[in-house]
Design an enzyme around this catalytic site. Structure first.
Site, PDB file in Angstrom:
ATOM      1  N   THR A 186      35.931  60.477 -19.486  1.00  0.00           N
ATOM      2  CA  THR A 186      35.352  60.630 -18.148  1.00  0.00           C
ATOM      3  C   THR A 186      35.777  61.938 -17.485  1.00  0.00           C
ATOM      4  O   THR A 186      35.056  62.454 -16.628  1.00  0.00           O
ATOM      5  CB  THR A 186      35.731  59.449 -17.239  1.00  0.00           C
ATOM      6  OG1 THR A 186      37.149  59.381 -17.125  1.00  0.00           O
ATOM      7  CG2 THR A 186      35.199  58.138 -17.800  1.00  0.00           C
ATOM      8  N   HIS A 209      38.510  67.514 -19.399  1.00  0.00           N
ATOM      9  CA  HIS A 209      39.614  68.457 -19.587  1.00  0.00           C
ATOM     10  C   HIS A 209      40.539  67.730 -20.565  1.00  0.00           C
ATOM     11  O   HIS A 209      40.982  66.600 -20.273  1.00  0.00           O
ATOM     12  CB  HIS A 209      40.300  68.726 -18.232  1.00  0.00           C
ATOM     13  CG  HIS A 209      41.476  69.653 -18.277  1.00  0.00           C
ATOM     14  ND1 HIS A 209      41.592  70.742 -17.434  1.00  0.00           N
ATOM     15  CD2 HIS A 209      42.605  69.642 -19.031  1.00  0.00           C
ATOM     16  CE1 HIS A 209      42.746  71.368 -17.682  1.00  0.00           C
ATOM     17  NE2 HIS A 209      43.386  70.705 -18.647  1.00  0.00           N
ATOM     18  N   HIS A 233      42.097  75.122 -19.355  1.00  0.00           N
ATOM     19  CA  HIS A 233      40.986  74.177 -19.506  1.00  0.00           C
ATOM     20  C   HIS A 233      40.377  74.232 -20.900  1.00  0.00           C
ATOM     21  O   HIS A 233      39.876  75.272 -21.332  1.00  0.00           O
ATOM     22  CB  HIS A 233      39.892  74.451 -18.472  1.00  0.00           C
ATOM     23  CG  HIS A 233      38.774  73.451 -18.531  1.00  0.00           C
ATOM     24  ND1 HIS A 233      38.766  72.317 -17.762  1.00  0.00           N
ATOM     25  CD2 HIS A 233      37.672  73.396 -19.313  1.00  0.00           C
ATOM     26  CE1 HIS A 233      37.682  71.603 -18.054  1.00  0.00           C
ATOM     27  NE2 HIS A 233      37.003  72.245 -18.990  1.00  0.00           N
ATOM     28  N   CYS A 249      42.276  70.629 -13.814  1.00  0.00           N
ATOM     29  CA  CYS A 249      42.664  72.019 -13.525  1.00  0.00           C
ATOM     30  C   CYS A 249      43.330  72.097 -12.160  1.00  0.00           C
ATOM     31  O   CYS A 249      44.318  72.818 -11.970  1.00  0.00           O
ATOM     32  CB  CYS A 249      41.457  72.940 -13.565  1.00  0.00           C
ATOM     33  SG  CYS A 249      40.925  73.409 -15.220  1.00  0.00           S
ATOM     34  N   HIS A 283      42.956  65.731 -22.546  1.00  0.00           N
ATOM     35  CA  HIS A 283      44.134  64.977 -22.121  1.00  0.00           C
ATOM     36  C   HIS A 283      44.479  63.910 -23.137  1.00  0.00           C
ATOM     37  O   HIS A 283      43.613  63.375 -23.814  1.00  0.00           O
ATOM     38  CB  HIS A 283      43.925  64.351 -20.735  1.00  0.00           C
ATOM     39  CG  HIS A 283      42.719  63.472 -20.619  1.00  0.00           C
ATOM     40  ND1 HIS A 283      41.440  63.988 -20.455  1.00  0.00           N
ATOM     41  CD2 HIS A 283      42.572  62.129 -20.658  1.00  0.00           C
ATOM     42  CE1 HIS A 283      40.575  62.992 -20.385  1.00  0.00           C
ATOM     43  NE2 HIS A 283      41.231  61.843 -20.513  1.00  0.00           N
ATOM     44  N   CYS A 323      37.056  71.183 -11.845  1.00  0.00           N
ATOM     45  CA  CYS A 323      37.744  70.250 -12.748  1.00  0.00           C
ATOM     46  C   CYS A 323      38.988  69.691 -12.069  1.00  0.00           C
ATOM     47  O   CYS A 323      39.886  70.439 -11.674  1.00  0.00           O
ATOM     48  CB  CYS A 323      38.111  70.959 -14.054  1.00  0.00           C
ATOM     49  SG  CYS A 323      39.169  69.968 -15.119  1.00  0.00           S
TER      50      CYS A 323
HETATM   51  P1  5GP Z   1      39.346  59.426 -19.775  1.00  0.00           P
HETATM   52  O1  5GP Z   1      38.490  58.203 -19.602  1.00  0.00           O
HETATM   53  O2  5GP Z   1      38.587  60.696 -19.486  1.00  0.00           O
HETATM   54  O3  5GP Z   1      40.051  59.449 -21.103  1.00  0.00           O
HETATM   55  O4  5GP Z   1      40.521  59.264 -18.742  1.00  0.00           O
HETATM   56  C1  5GP Z   1      40.589  59.912 -17.520  1.00  0.00           C
HETATM   57  C2  5GP Z   1      41.770  59.318 -16.795  1.00  0.00           C
HETATM   58  O5  5GP Z   1      42.050  60.122 -15.694  1.00  0.00           O
HETATM   59  C3  5GP Z   1      41.523  57.895 -16.276  1.00  0.00           C
HETATM   60  O6  5GP Z   1      42.496  57.023 -16.835  1.00  0.00           O
HETATM   61  C4  5GP Z   1      41.666  58.047 -14.773  1.00  0.00           C
HETATM   62  O7  5GP Z   1      42.320  56.945 -14.181  1.00  0.00           O
HETATM   63  C5  5GP Z   1      42.469  59.320 -14.631  1.00  0.00           C
HETATM   64  N1  5GP Z   1      42.190  60.082 -13.413  1.00  0.00           N
HETATM   65  C6  5GP Z   1      40.952  60.423 -12.937  1.00  0.00           C
HETATM   66  N2  5GP Z   1      41.083  61.142 -11.816  1.00  0.00           N
HETATM   67  C7  5GP Z   1      42.416  61.277 -11.588  1.00  0.00           C
HETATM   68  C8  5GP Z   1      43.176  61.934 -10.564  1.00  0.00           C
HETATM   69  O8  5GP Z   1      42.647  62.547  -9.638  1.00  0.00           O
HETATM   70  N3  5GP Z   1      44.527  61.853 -10.651  1.00  0.00           N
HETATM   71  C9  5GP Z   1      45.153  61.191 -11.671  1.00  0.00           C
HETATM   72  N4  5GP Z   1      46.505  61.174 -11.652  1.00  0.00           N
HETATM   73  N5  5GP Z   1      44.474  60.566 -12.654  1.00  0.00           N
HETATM   74  C10 5GP Z   1      43.121  60.609 -12.608  1.00  0.00           C
HETATM   75 ZN    ZN Z   2      40.069  71.613 -16.363  1.00  0.00          ZN
END
Ligand code: 5GP
Ligand code: ZN
Length: 115
Positions: free
Chosen positions: A93, A96, A46, A7, A98, A4
């Site tokens: 996407t 975890h 997590h 994580c 957020h 993850c």
């Molecule tokens: P979700 O679509 O799951 O709500 O949002 C995931 C968010 O995580 C996206 O806005 C994406 O840009 C961000 N994200 C994905 N991988 C990383 C990473 O490795 N570092 C950071 N800082 N943000 C990430």
């Molecule tokens: Zn996680």
């Protein structure tokens, strides 16, 4: 969860631009910001999403940090939007838990189904 990405950020195993952190919570800049202010706030432990039997105290702690993130990022007065994308239809996407904190410009009004 060993595979993850959040994580790994929580454990400082991969770098992120950290906005605030304590024992249980970490907030960091989204790598692909959708607005001038785009911070992700996560519990270090997590959980897949908000429905994943997260202890209420931890959820409270997570949301109690939103205002602090807004203050640090200078959007307390101008306002912001918090979003917790959940599951497939929610277009989550990273699985975890957020919370996105988005601001620095007005969000689009529309919140309906995809076209
Ligand atoms: P979700 O679509 O799951 O709500 O949002 C995931 C968010 O995580 C996206 O806005 C994406 O840009 C961000 N994200 C994905 N991988 C990383 C990473 O490795 N570092 C950071 N800082 N943000 C990430
Ligand atoms: Zn996680």
């Amino acid at each position: 969860m060993s595979d993850c990405i959040f994580c790994k950020i929580a454990a400082h195993e991969i770098p992120a631009s950290i906005v605030l952190e304590d024992d249980e919570i970490i907030a960091f800049e989204d790598v692909n910001p959708q607005l001038p202010v785009h911070v992700l706030l996560i519990p270090k432990e997590h959980y897949a999403n908000v429905g994943d039997a997260v202890p209420p105290e931890l959820l409270g702690k997570l949301f109690s940090k939103v205002g602090e993130v807004a203050r640090i990022k200078g959007v307390e007065e101008s306002g912001y939007r918090i979003i917790a994308n959940t599951g497939e239809d929610g277009r989550q996407t990273v699985h975890h838990l957020h919370v996105h904190v988005l601001g620095g410009a007005q969000m689009p009004i529309r919140m309906g189904p995809a076209d």
